[in-house]
Enzyme design. Structure first.
Site, mmCIF file in Angstrom:
data_model
loop_
_atom_site.group_PDB
_atom_site.id
_atom_site.type_symbol
_atom_site.label_atom_id
_atom_site.label_comp_id
_atom_site.label_asym_id
_atom_site.label_seq_id
_atom_site.Cartn_x
_atom_site.Cartn_y
_atom_site.Cartn_z
ATOM 1 N N ASP A 116 39.834 55.030 -1.768
ATOM 2 C CA ASP A 116 41.002 54.283 -2.281
ATOM 3 C C ASP A 116 42.235 55.178 -2.427
ATOM 4 O OD1 ASP A 116 42.734 52.632 -3.678
ATOM 5 O OD2 ASP A 116 41.391 52.313 -5.392
ATOM 6 N N HIS A 142 43.302 51.263 -10.177
ATOM 7 C CA HIS A 142 43.198 52.261 -9.101
ATOM 8 C C HIS A 142 43.495 53.657 -9.644
ATOM 9 C CE1 HIS A 142 43.047 49.086 -6.025
ATOM 10 N NE2 HIS A 142 43.924 48.467 -6.785
HETATM 11 ZN ZN LIG Z 1 41.762 46.068 -3.368
HETATM 12 ZN ZN LIG Z 2 40.346 45.431 -6.373
#
Ligand SMILES: [Zn+2]
Ligand SMILES: [Zn+2]
Length: 550
Positions: free
Chosen positions: A187, A361
């Site tokens: 990510d 995130h």
């Molecule tokens: Zn995502």
């Molecule tokens: Zn997500």
């Protein structure tokens, strides 16, 4: 391995890993459109490169239940001939829900997996590892292949004090690192942000303070998939004796699924749908949880702000809490809603001034911790626009990764591994185009529809109806002109006349040349008008000639 989406945008996530002939797909997500996409619903991954190889797809693995990871299932599972699907419990419940809406559940093979369980699928073993994100049951996926372990992080952050859920499975990540990981696909959403992401605990504490001190009603707007946040809000409401009312369809659906599966623990009767009768309770005993934190016009919060909500009107002194951040592109819409709420006398609290929202995130330190634990040989930054992935590449290079270990690829580009664990970018590429979903329209035609709308919105439309004799094909009178969004009052008469003359002339020329094909006539008319508009107005309207025989 190659991405079919998610490497040039946040959204439309889809990553494919091929082991010999077998195919494993991670996520089938959607992408919400940009502002310049003219009212289309969303985009989905282009899976045309898998056509003819459907029988080789061994599994579709889902990292978590957000729409940018599961939102395309109802379109793509049938096209992929319903391969077996795997995911954690809540994730698969959301997948099932999407399929149910299209009556596809009976054909789908949906498998629920436990964290750390190892499942053999074809030549590989698959394992789901717990991570923290902004929806419960989020997972990283390890695929143990004969040539090494590949780890896909999914969306993640490392929250050391998560609420209502265990932290990420640090130990297992470290164990995988010890055993050796060939490649990590990780990510990149917040790779540009230094430091650590904020913990959910801090948000819960701010919410607690606001709910404790509020004199009037409390209205909280947040994402309907942020179930652990909602659990916190519910608990604070209970503590201060407030009944909870829910507004918004996605909020109702998600809370129902979460309650049924035990991801949201609420005593019976505490949560109700908004409706008549709620004004009978004293303000101090009311809490409303609503959708619309992105300023969406049709959602609860915007309608409350505009005074058009069927059941909720702002009373002076109500506290409105936006437990969210505007996603890029939504800032104006959100500001409008906040202004409206102020005008109605509400006390508005946002993440600007207080810690009312945190991302799902990881920031740079979260990412570095992941890389320190896993120590993969190769790093493929995923989930994000090129600038996010480049930033991710830079930070891993700062901890010693070499250029030939960090792979920045775009959708469709292929990374191949040889027997020695070395990787290289293939010269060939998978086709990846924009596949658009617009209402129930066919996915394949989306691009044309979008292009048409762009032309119409910036340059207008011109429809010309030609009536012709069926025998001689000669024109019956002047063609009829219908223009929309193209001509201004003062120029209308002159241009209409010139347009008629121009396309009459083009038509007659074709006719005199002995042309019979109606499409040739249309091409000649369109061409002559394009040239005319280009010269006269420097515009490029959409021109649609229609020929009717009488
Ligand atoms: Zn995502
Ligand atoms: Zn997500």
């Amino acid at each position: 391995m190659y991405p079919l989406g998610g490497f040039e945008q946040v959204g439309r996530n889809c990553f494919v890993i091929e082991v010999d002939e077998d195919i494993y797909i991670i996520d089938l997500g959607l992408q919400f459109p940009d502002e310049d996409m003219m009212g289309i619903d969303y985009l989905i991954p282009d899976i045309s490169s898998l056509k003819g190889r459907e029988h080789k797809i061994k599994a579709v693995l889902f990292t978590h239940g957000h729409l940018d990871h599961i939102g395309a299932v109802q379109h793509l599972l049938p096209q992929l001939h319903f391969p077996p699907c795997f995911g954690t419990r809540l994730t698969m419940a959301f997948v099932r829900k999407r399929l149910e809406e299209e009556h596809l559940t009976s054909k789908a093979q949906l498998n629920v997996v436990e964290f750390r369980q190892r499942i053999r699928i074809g030549k590989v073993e698959v394992e789901f590892l717990r991570v923290t994100h902004s929806i419960p049951d989020s997972a990283a996926i390890a695929i143990h292949t004969p040539s090494g372990t590949v780890l896909h992080t999914g969306d993640f952050k490392f929250d050391l004090t998560p609420m209502n859920e265990p932290p990420a499975d640090f130990h297992r990540f470290a164990e995988l690192g010890d055993a050796g990981v060939l490649a990590i696909i990780a990510d990149s959403t917040n790779a540009t942000k230094p430091g650590n992401s904020k913990s959910e605990k801090e948000i819960s504490e701010t919410l607690h303070g606001l709910i404790r001190d509020a004199k009037g009603r409390v209205i909280v707007s947040t994402f309907s998939s942020l179930l652990n946040r909602i659990q916190q809000i519910v608990e604070h409401a209970r503590k201060y004796n407030r009944k909870i009312y829910i507004s918004g369809r996605s909020m109702e659906t998600n809370l129902e699924i979460a309650q049924n599966l035990g991801y949201l623990k609420v005593p019976r009767g505490l949560i109700r749908k908004v409706g008549p009768g709620m004004e009978k309770l004293p303000d101090k005993e009311v809490m409303i949880i609503t959708t619309g934190s992105q300023g969406e016009e049709a959602a609860g919060l915007a309608r409350i702000g505009l005074g058009t909500h069927r059941h909720i009107a702002i009373n002076k002194g109500d506290t409105v809490i936006l437990s969210s951040n505007p996603i890029i592109g939504n800032e104006r819409a959100v500001a409008k809603v906040i202004n409206n709420l102020h005008l109605l006398g509400a006390i508005v609290k946002t993440n600007q001034e207080l810690a009312l929202h945190t991302t799902g995130h990881g920031y740079q330190n979260d990412l570095l911790l992941m890389h320190r634990l896993v120590r993969a040989k190769h790093v493929i930054p995923e989930h994000g626009e090129p600038h996010m992935r480049v930033a991710h590449g830079d930070i891993v290079k700062s901890i010693g990764y070499q250029d030939n270990q960090v792979h920045l690829i775009v959708n469709g580009e292929i990374i191949e591994f040889d027997g020695n664990g070395d990787a290289r970018k293939s010269k060939s590429k998978m086709t990846v185009r924009d596949v658009i979903i617009d209402g129930r329209g066919a996915a394949g035609e989306g691009q044309r529809v979008l292009d048409d709308r762009k032309i119409m919105s910036s340059n207008g439309v011109l429809i010309i109806v030609f009536r012709i004799y069926s025998e001689s094909k000669r024109l019956v009178g002047d063609p009829e002109i219908i223009a929309r969004g193209l001509l201004y009052g003062s120029e209308q008469t002159e241009i209409t006349r010139e347009v008629i003359d121009t396309c009459r002339k083009a038509y007659d020329e074709e006719l005199n040349r002995g042309e019979k094909d109606p499409n040739a006539f249309k091409r000649a008319i369109t061409g002559s008008l394009y040239r005319y508009f280009d010269r006269k107005l420097d515009r490029e309207p959409m021109v649609m000639p229609i020929i009717v025989e009488v």
